[in-house]
Design a protein around this motif. Structure first.
Motif, short mmCIF file in Angstrom:
data_model
loop_
_atom_site.label_atom_id
_atom_site.label_comp_id
_atom_site.label_asym_id
_atom_site.label_seq_id
_atom_site.Cartn_x
_atom_site.Cartn_y
_atom_site.Cartn_z
N ALA A 1 52.75 21.21 69.95
CA ALA A 1 53.09 21.07 69.30
C ALA A 1 52.54 21.97 67.92
CB ALA A 1 53.04 19.60 69.23
N SER A 2 51.89 22.77 68.04
CA SER A 2 51.37 23.70 66.53
C SER A 2 52.42 24.80 66.79
CB SER A 2 49.72 24.13 66.79
OG SER A 2 50.12 24.94 68.06
N GLY A 3 52.60 25.14 67.69
CA GLY A 3 54.10 26.31 67.70
C GLY A 3 53.37 27.62 67.89
N ARG A 4 51.42 27.64 67.53
CA ARG A 4 51.09 28.79 67.41
C ARG A 4 50.67 29.27 68.39
NH1 ARG A 4 46.46 30.36 65.02
NH2 ARG A 4 44.67 31.70 65.43
N TYR A 5 50.70 29.18 69.60
CA TYR A 5 50.83 29.97 71.06
C TYR A 5 51.81 30.79 71.86
CZ TYR A 5 46.62 28.13 69.93
OH TYR A 5 44.72 27.84 69.39
#
Length: 463
Positions: free
Chosen positions: A204-208
Motif C-alpha cells: 500500500a505504500s507505493g514506495r517499492y
C-alpha cells in the motif's frame, strides 16, 4: 485327548465340541485380527529399534500408557527416507498380526514417516491443491520484475543469515538500488500475521518496485509460516511483484507457488532482482563501440554519396551533354538505316509472295487443276462402282444359295414328292384322299397323274 473325553464322560460332564491346540488357537486369533483390522495408521514413540543383518527392522511403538511390538520386513524397511532411532515420534501404516511362536500380537509395518512432518506434509498438499484450484498459482497472472529496480523491500528476519546474503549480493551487483529491510519474525505462531501485515503495508505504500520475501533453510516446521493461507493470499493481493526465496533449493513452500517469481536461495533472489553492474558496464561499452562503428559507416556512406553527386554534377556540363547527344544521334541514325533496310527487304519478300499467289490464280492454272481433279474423281467413282457391283454380286450369290437350301425343289432332288388334289391344293394328310380321287405327284423332273386305289383306314380317337 480321547482319555480326557473319557474322563469327562465318566465324571458326568458334557464333553466339549472341539478342543484347540495352541497352534490352531493362534491361527484363529490371527485370522480374527487380520479380518477385523486389515490396515491401520498408528502414531507413537520408537523404542528398542533393532536392525539385524537380515535387513528387517524391529521396534516397539509406545505412548504414555501402552506399547506394541512392530516389525518391518525387507524390502520395505530399505525404502525409508530416514533412519529410525529410539525416541523419534513416527506415524506408521501397518497390519495387525500375530507372532505365533510366542503367541503375541504385533504390527507388520508397511510404511513409516516422522509424525510431525507427515501431518504437515498432508496439510501442505491439501492447501496447495485448494489454492491451485482457485487460480492463485496461474502463470498468466504472474508479473515481470522491473529491469532496473530503484527501491526494493526485503521482508525477512533482521538478524538472519538470509538478509546478510541479500544485502551483500545487491551491494556488489547494483549499488544504485535502495534496499529497505522490513523485519518480521519468520518462524513460530506470530510469524504469519506479521508477514501478512508487512506485505499489505509495503504494497500500500507505493514506495517499492518489488518485494522480496525470504528466509534461510530449515525443517518443514521451521518453514511452516510460509505455507500459511493468509500469507499466500497477501502475496496474491500485492500491488507490486513479489519474489519468494524460502529455504534451500530443494525446499518448496506455498509462497513460492503464489509469488510472481520463485528463487532457489536468497542470494539467487538478489541476483534476479537487480542487474549486474559489471555486466551492464560491459554491455554499455559494447553499445558504445557499436555506436562508433555505426557513425563511421554513416560518415563513409555520406562520403561515397558526395563522390557520386560530384560525378553526376560533372556529367551535367554542356560539353558532356553535347557529346552524349551527338552519340545518341549517331545511334539513332544507325537504327534508322537498319529499319529502312529491314522494311525494304520485308516489302520485297511480300511482293514475291503476292506474285506467287497471283500466278496460282491464273485461269490456265485453275483449268488444269480442275481437269486433274475431274480425272481423279472419275477414277475414284469408277473404282467405287466396281467395288459396289462386286459386293452386290457376292450378296446375290449368297442369297441364292440360302434360298436354294430352304426351297422345296431341293427336297425333291433327294427323292421326295409333293401330292396335289384336283384343285391344286397340297395334300397334307392321307385322310384327305378317298378311293378313286385323282391326284398329281410333283417330282424333281416333272409330274405324274395318280388315282387313289383304296382309302386309307381312319384313325380312331382315344376317349
Amino acid at each position: 485327548m480321547h482319555d480326557f473325553d473319557d474322563i469327562r464322560s465318566r465324571d458326568g460332564g458334557t464333553p466339549p465340541r472341539e478342543v484347540l491346540t495352541p497352534s490352531s488357537l493362534n491361527r484363529l486369533v490371527r485370522d480374527l485380527l487380520e479380518d477385523a483390522l486389515p490396515l491401520i495408521w498408528i502414531e507413537g514413540e520408537l523404542s528398542n529399534v533393532a536392525r539385524p543383518a537380515s535387513g528387517h527392522l524391529y521396534f516397539t511403538l509406545k505412548d504414555s500408557s501402552a506399547q506394541v511390538r512392530c516389525a518391518m520386513f525387507r524390502p520395505k524397511s530399505g525404502w525409508l527416507k530416514f533412519r529410525p532411532a529410539d525416541g523419534m515420534h513416527v506415524l506408521v501404516r501397518a497390519k495387525v498380526g500375530l507372532y505365533e511362536p510366542r503367541g503375541e500380537f504385533q504390527l507388520i509395518a508397511e510404511h513409516m514417516e516422522p509424525a510431525g512432518e507427515g501431518a504437515l506434509q498432508r496439510e501442505f498438499e491439501q492447501l496447495k491443491a485448494r489454492l491451485d484450484a482457485e487460480g492463485l498459482f496461474d502463470p498468466a497472472r504472474k508479473r515481470a520484475l522491473p529491469r532496473y529496480a530503484r527501491r526494493i523491500g526485503v521482508i525477512t528476519s533482521a538478524t538472519g543469515a538470509a538478509i546478510r546474503d541479500v544485502l551483500s549480493v545487491m551491494a556488489r551487483r547494483w549499488p544504485l538500488a535502495q534496499v529497505d529491510v522490513l523485519p518480521v519474525p519468520v518462524q513460530g505462531r506470530e510469524a504469519p500475521p506479521a508477514i501478512v501485515q508487512m506485505l499489505r503495508k509495503a504494497s500500500a505504500s507505493g514506495r517499492y518496485d518489488a518485494l522480496l520475501l525470504t528466509r534461510g533453510g530449515g525443517s518443514l516446521e521451521d518453514l511452516w509460516a510460509f505455507n500459511d493461507e493468509q500469507v499466500a493470499r497477501a502475496i496474491h493481493a500485492s500491488a507490486v511483484p513479489v519474489v519468494s526465496a524460502v529455504g534451500h533449493e530443494i525446499d518448496f513452500s506455498i509462497a513460492d507457488f503464489v509469488a510472481d517469481l520463485r528463487a532457489p536461495t536468497p542470494s539467487a533472489a538478489a541476483e534476479l532482482l537487480v542487474p549486474d553492474a559489471h555486466a551492464l558496464r560491459r554491455h554499455l561499452l559494447q553499445l558504445q563501440q557499436r555506436l562508433v562503428t555505426l557513425e563511421q559507416r554513416r560518415q563513409q556512406s555520406r562520403s561515397q554519396r558526395l563522390d557520386h553527386l560530384l560525378a553526376r554534377l560533372q556529367a551535367q556540363r554542356p560539353q558532356a551533354r553535347l557529346a552524349r547527344d551527338h552519340e545518341r544521334l549517331a545511334h539513332l541514325h544507325r537504327r534508322l538505316l537498319g529499319v529502312q533496310r529491314e522494311s525494304a527487304q520485308y516489302r520485297r519478300m511480300r511482293m514475291e509472295r503476292l506474285q506467287a499467289r497471283l500466278l496460282a490464280q491464273h485461269p490456265r492454272q485453275r483449268l488444269e487443276l480442275a481437269r486433274r481433279r475431274l480425272q481423279e474423281l472419275s477414277q475414284r467413282m469408277r473404282q467405287s462402282m466396281e467395288r459396289r457391283l462386286e459386293r452386290d454380286r457376292l450378296t446375290l450369290q449368297q442369297t441364292g444359295r440360302a434360298l436354294h437350301a430352304i426351297s422345296p425343289l431341293a427336297t425333291l432332288d433327294r427323292g421326295y414328292a409333293i401330292l396335289f388334289d384336283a384343285d391344286g391344293k397340297v395334300l397334307r394328310s392321307a385322310q384327305q384322299a378317298t378311293e378313286g380321287t385323282p391326284l398329281r405327284a410333283r417330282l424333281a423332273d416333272g409330274e405324274l397323274p395318280l388315282t387313289v386305289a383304296s382309302a386309307p383306314p381312319k384313325k380312331s380317337r382315344a376317349t
